[in-house]
Design a protein around this motif. Structure first.
Motif, mmCIF file in Angstrom:
data_model
loop_
_atom_site.group_PDB
_atom_site.id
_atom_site.type_symbol
_atom_site.label_atom_id
_atom_site.label_comp_id
_atom_site.label_asym_id
_atom_site.label_seq_id
_atom_site.Cartn_x
_atom_site.Cartn_y
_atom_site.Cartn_z
ATOM 1 N N THR A 85 20.052 34.788 34.894
ATOM 2 C CA THR A 85 19.955 33.329 34.759
ATOM 3 C C THR A 85 21.332 32.727 34.999
ATOM 4 O O THR A 85 22.357 33.399 34.871
ATOM 5 N N PRO A 86 21.394 31.441 35.367
ATOM 6 C CA PRO A 86 22.700 30.805 35.573
ATOM 7 C C PRO A 86 23.588 30.874 34.320
ATOM 8 O O PRO A 86 24.795 31.090 34.429
ATOM 9 N N ALA A 87 23.010 30.725 33.131
ATOM 10 C CA ALA A 87 23.806 30.792 31.903
ATOM 11 C C ALA A 87 24.383 32.191 31.704
ATOM 12 O O ALA A 87 25.550 32.356 31.316
ATOM 13 N N GLN A 88 23.594 33.220 31.972
ATOM 14 C CA GLN A 88 24.075 34.586 31.838
ATOM 15 C C GLN A 88 25.174 34.867 32.862
ATOM 16 O O GLN A 88 26.166 35.526 32.560
ATOM 17 N N PHE A 89 25.032 34.335 34.081
ATOM 18 C CA PHE A 89 26.048 34.511 35.108
ATOM 19 C C PHE A 89 27.375 33.903 34.657
ATOM 20 O O PHE A 89 28.430 34.525 34.800
ATOM 21 N N VAL A 90 27.332 32.703 34.094
ATOM 22 C CA VAL A 90 28.554 32.040 33.626
ATOM 23 C C VAL A 90 29.181 32.835 32.484
ATOM 24 O O VAL A 90 30.401 33.038 32.446
ATOM 25 N N ARG A 91 28.370 33.316 31.549
ATOM 26 C CA ARG A 91 28.899 34.098 30.436
ATOM 27 C C ARG A 91 29.594 35.371 30.931
ATOM 28 O O ARG A 91 30.692 35.712 30.478
ATOM 29 N N GLU A 92 28.959 36.082 31.853
ATOM 30 C CA GLU A 92 29.545 37.308 32.385
ATOM 31 C C GLU A 92 30.805 37.011 33.194
ATOM 32 O O GLU A 92 31.776 37.772 33.145
ATOM 33 N N SER A 93 30.806 35.907 33.943
ATOM 34 C CA SER A 93 31.997 35.534 34.712
ATOM 35 C C SER A 93 33.164 35.217 33.799
ATOM 36 O O SER A 93 34.297 35.646 34.038
ATOM 37 N N VAL A 94 32.904 34.482 32.718
ATOM 38 C CA VAL A 94 33.965 34.148 31.763
ATOM 39 C C VAL A 94 34.497 35.408 31.097
ATOM 40 O O VAL A 94 35.713 35.584 30.929
ATOM 41 N N SER A 95 33.613 36.332 30.736
ATOM 42 C CA SER A 95 34.071 37.570 30.099
ATOM 43 C C SER A 95 34.903 38.404 31.061
ATOM 44 O O SER A 95 35.881 39.045 30.647
ATOM 45 N N GLU A 96 34.573 38.395 32.345
ATOM 46 C CA GLU A 96 35.377 39.134 33.325
ATOM 47 C C GLU A 96 36.729 38.456 33.533
ATOM 48 O O GLU A 96 37.748 39.121 33.683
ATOM 49 N N LEU A 97 36.757 37.129 33.539
ATOM 50 C CA LEU A 97 38.023 36.416 33.720
ATOM 51 C C LEU A 97 38.952 36.613 32.532
ATOM 52 O O LEU A 97 40.174 36.545 32.667
ATOM 53 N N LYS A 98 38.405 36.871 31.354
ATOM 54 C CA LYS A 98 39.238 37.146 30.187
ATOM 55 C C LYS A 98 39.936 38.492 30.304
ATOM 56 O O LYS A 98 40.962 38.721 29.680
ATOM 57 N N LYS A 99 39.385 39.405 31.108
ATOM 58 C CA LYS A 99 39.976 40.720 31.291
ATOM 59 C C LYS A 99 41.154 40.706 32.275
ATOM 60 O O LYS A 99 41.922 41.648 32.320
ATOM 61 N N VAL A 100 41.264 39.644 33.063
ATOM 62 C CA VAL A 100 42.292 39.560 34.103
ATOM 63 C C VAL A 100 43.663 39.392 33.462
ATOM 64 O O VAL A 100 43.823 38.621 32.515
ATOM 65 N N VAL A 101 44.651 40.102 34.000
ATOM 66 C CA VAL A 101 46.028 39.923 33.553
ATOM 67 C C VAL A 101 46.641 38.857 34.452
ATOM 68 O O VAL A 101 46.927 39.095 35.626
ATOM 69 N N TRP A 102 46.828 37.673 33.914
ATOM 70 C CA TRP A 102 47.333 36.546 34.690
ATOM 71 C C TRP A 102 48.848 36.614 34.756
ATOM 72 O O TRP A 102 49.509 37.012 33.807
ATOM 73 N N PRO A 103 49.452 36.228 35.908
ATOM 74 C CA PRO A 103 50.915 36.270 36.020
ATOM 75 C C PRO A 103 51.563 35.196 35.148
ATOM 76 O O PRO A 103 50.996 34.127 34.921
#
Length: 142
Positions: A85-103
């Motif tokens: 679902t679109p809501a699940q996609f957004v949740r998973e995308s946000v959780s993946e972006l939290k794993k990113v090491v930002w410069p």
């Protein structure tokens, strides 16, 4: 054709083992072998060897396993693929972006300067090539 040996395998002699080497004939019978050389000789003698075919011929071509590999099933029987679902996609995308090491800010500035200098150098190279080829074309064609 399958019974003929591969030409590449037929031309390659096998490596002699440490036991097969005739050190006396080479005049090396009194040479001491270091520990590293002993380890290297032991490793060379422990190389894997291609298994012989059923006929016993060492140069025979492998015939494979004799059966087809079964196809992998996408889903188990009784399980249907669930659409995201679109809501699940957004949740998973946000959780993946939290794993990113930002410069950090200083890293970002350094990266910006490196990229800017590289691009300016490439612009200079392409401009010089353009001028050089343009001049050659004018000389060659008139």
């Amino acid at each position: 054709m399958a019974d003929e040996p591969e030409l590449a395998d037929a031309d390659v002699p096998s490596d002699p083992t440490a036991d097969e080497l005739d050190l006396e004939a080479m005049g090396l019978d009194d040479v001491e072998v270091s520990e590293e050389e002993q380890v290297a000789m032991a490793a060379a003698s422990a190389r894997p060897v291609r298994k012989a075919a059923a006929g016993g011929d060492d140069l025979a071509v492998s015939t494979g396993k004799g059966r087809a590999t079964p196809k992998q099933r996408r889903a188990r029987p009784g399980e249907e693929h669930q659409r995201t679902t679109p809501a699940q996609f957004v949740r998973e995308s946000v959780s993946e972006l939290k794993k990113v090491v930002w410069p950090t800010g200083s890293q970002l500035q350094q990266y910006f300067v490196v990229v800017l200098v590289f691009v300016l150098i490439m612009i200079g190279i392409v401009a010089l090539l353009d001028l050089g080829f343009g001049w050659l074309m004018l000389k060659a064609l008139g």
